[in-house]
Design a protein around this motif. Sequence first.
Motif, PDB file in Angstrom:
ATOM      1  N   PRO A  94      -4.023   4.131  -6.567  1.00 12.86           N
ATOM      2  CA  PRO A  94      -5.088   4.704  -5.725  1.00 12.86           C
ATOM      3  C   PRO A  94      -4.769   6.069  -5.140  1.00 12.86           C
ATOM      4  O   PRO A  94      -5.689   6.784  -4.717  1.00 12.86           O
ATOM      5  N   LEU A  95      -3.501   6.465  -5.108  1.00 12.65           N
ATOM      6  CA  LEU A  95      -3.172   7.817  -4.659  1.00 12.65           C
ATOM      7  C   LEU A  95      -3.664   8.872  -5.649  1.00 12.65           C
ATOM      8  O   LEU A  95      -3.824  10.037  -5.283  1.00 12.65           O
ATOM      9  N   THR A 117       4.414   1.103   1.918  1.00 13.49           N
ATOM     10  CA  THR A 117       4.539  -0.005   2.869  1.00 13.49           C
ATOM     11  C   THR A 117       4.783  -1.300   2.117  1.00 13.49           C
ATOM     12  O   THR A 117       4.130  -1.573   1.100  1.00 13.49           O
ATOM     13  N   GLY A 155       0.818  -1.206   0.000  1.00 14.09           N
ATOM     14  CA  GLY A 155       0.000   0.000   0.000  1.00 14.09           C
ATOM     15  C   GLY A 155       0.849   1.252   0.000  1.00 14.09           C
ATOM     16  O   GLY A 155       2.067   1.208   0.207  1.00 14.09           O
ATOM     17  N   ALA A 156       0.187   2.372  -0.266  1.00 12.82           N
ATOM     18  CA  ALA A 156       0.864   3.671  -0.242  1.00 12.82           C
ATOM     19  C   ALA A 156      -0.125   4.706   0.274  1.00 12.82           C
ATOM     20  O   ALA A 156      -1.332   4.605   0.027  1.00 12.82           O
ATOM     21  N   ARG A 157       0.391   5.700   0.999  1.00  9.85           N
ATOM     22  CA  ARG A 157      -0.487   6.748   1.511  1.00  9.85           C
ATOM     23  C   ARG A 157       0.200   8.107   1.428  1.00  9.85           C
ATOM     24  O   ARG A 157       1.431   8.197   1.446  1.00  9.85           O
ATOM     25  N   THR A 158      -0.629   9.124   1.302  1.00 12.24           N
ATOM     26  CA  THR A 158      -0.142  10.492   1.214  1.00 12.24           C
ATOM     27  C   THR A 158       0.067  11.060   2.616  1.00 12.24           C
ATOM     28  O   THR A 158      -0.811  10.947   3.479  1.00 12.24           O
ATOM     29  N   LEU A 159       1.216  11.680   2.825  1.00 13.36           N
ATOM     30  CA  LEU A 159       1.535  12.283   4.120  1.00 13.36           C
ATOM     31  C   LEU A 159       1.336  13.794   4.115  1.00 13.36           C
ATOM     32  O   LEU A 159       1.356  14.428   5.163  1.00 13.36           O
ATOM     33  N   THR A 171       8.864   0.286   5.533  1.00 11.49           N
ATOM     34  CA  THR A 171       8.280   1.431   4.841  1.00 11.49           C
ATOM     35  C   THR A 171       9.384   2.304   4.270  1.00 11.49           C
ATOM     36  O   THR A 171      10.551   2.220   4.694  1.00 11.49           O
ATOM     37  N   HIS A 230       5.026  10.924   0.403  1.00 13.10           N
ATOM     38  CA  HIS A 230       4.211   9.715   0.405  1.00 13.10           C
ATOM     39  C   HIS A 230       4.974   8.589   1.098  1.00 13.10           C
ATOM     40  O   HIS A 230       6.202   8.538   1.042  1.00 13.10           O
ATOM     41  N   GLU A 231       4.203   7.711   1.731  1.00 10.35           N
ATOM     42  CA  GLU A 231       4.795   6.564   2.415  1.00 10.35           C
ATOM     43  C   GLU A 231       4.366   5.281   1.701  1.00 10.35           C
ATOM     44  O   GLU A 231       3.178   5.079   1.439  1.00 10.35           O
ATOM     45  N   ARG A 273      -0.286  -0.550  -6.879  1.00  6.04           N
ATOM     46  CA  ARG A 273      -0.575  -0.131  -5.508  1.00  6.04           C
ATOM     47  C   ARG A 273      -0.400   1.373  -5.332  1.00  6.04           C
ATOM     48  O   ARG A 273      -0.801   1.929  -4.306  1.00  6.04           O
TER      49      ARG A 273
END
Length: 378
Positions: free
Chosen positions: A163-164, A139, A127-131, A145, A136-137, A160
């Motif tokens: 979705p960002l 995993t 997965g990846a997420r916006t900080l 990470t 971005h981080e 993956r």
Amino acid sequence: MTTDVTIIGAGLGGLTLARVLHVHGIPSTVYEAEASPAARSQGGMLDIHDYNGQLALAAADLMDEFRGLILEGRQAMRVLDPDGTVLFDKADDGTGGRPEVQRGDLRQILLGSLPSGTVQWGHKVTGARTLGEGRHEVTFADGGTVVTSLLVGADGAWSRVRPLLSAVTPEYTGKSVVETYLFDAGTRHPAAAKAVGGGSLIAPTPGREIFAHREKGDTLHAYMVLSEPQDWFAAIDFADAAAATARIAQEFDGWAPELTALITESDVAPVLRPLYALPTGHRWDRVPGVTLLGDAAHLSAPNGEGANLAMLDGAELGKALAAHPDDIEAALTAYEQAMFPRSAEAAVFEGGEGPGTDSDNHAFHDLIAAVTRHEQSR
């Protein structure tokens, strides 16, 4: 640039980006799920086009190495009727502008052109997420990470990173490919070898098509394309190679034996590959610090352009970052504004040079005309 580029996926697009960045003195790290370069087969042959794939290799300063991979004569093309009648036969005269190479060999020259440690193997992204503030981080499956200010999703159909940027996911195209290999074809499978000729074979009908390439080592790589819903394929037990082979061959009953031999004489178990695509013209609003390339950005049913487009994406993104070293957003904006229309245009039928030609809309006579027009325009 003061920011290292984080690339997810060591396919042809991600590696081309890393190489072009390296040419311009920009460091990058590529995270790849596979455990090593030899973890799996890299597929069959690719025709690398002078209007996209070769431009990418030139930007990567790898044209000499590329020329050493070319399989002479493989641009030859034949179109056959299901009864074996030859409808179109063009020899490889060396002027086609789209020489054939093995995908694995091409990937290897890209890997060999990168500094040691650029590719980090065995890093499966979960997965990846916006900080915020363009960071971005990412995993990984092992719990690790990485945080980056410039993230590039080169991680294919089921990205993956996508979705960002976009909620869109690939959808089934209504077609699937059944893939086979025939080894030592000239001696062990002479009828099929004669039908395919020195390059590629197309035998199209509505809903049922056969494609084949002659690869190096006298190997025939064949693709049976069937227009059926996924439930239809689910009813076939592909774990039982003999039963699956017989069931697929049944769909080509009455075809010339030299064509059905590409199914029935396979030296490996048939492999099912459903074809998925993102909507033509898929695009997203600019999100700071992240972008996509290749199938992650514009997956389409195979049409001979996918690998070429991925490599060109990588090269163009690398050049944009080199041209705007102090302004990542300007670089990503310039790249995406060119990439969106380029990929949408390439999704249009181009003459049927790979599995997935839309024969329902292009009868085989139209296919021949399209191929001929394309060759005359080179």
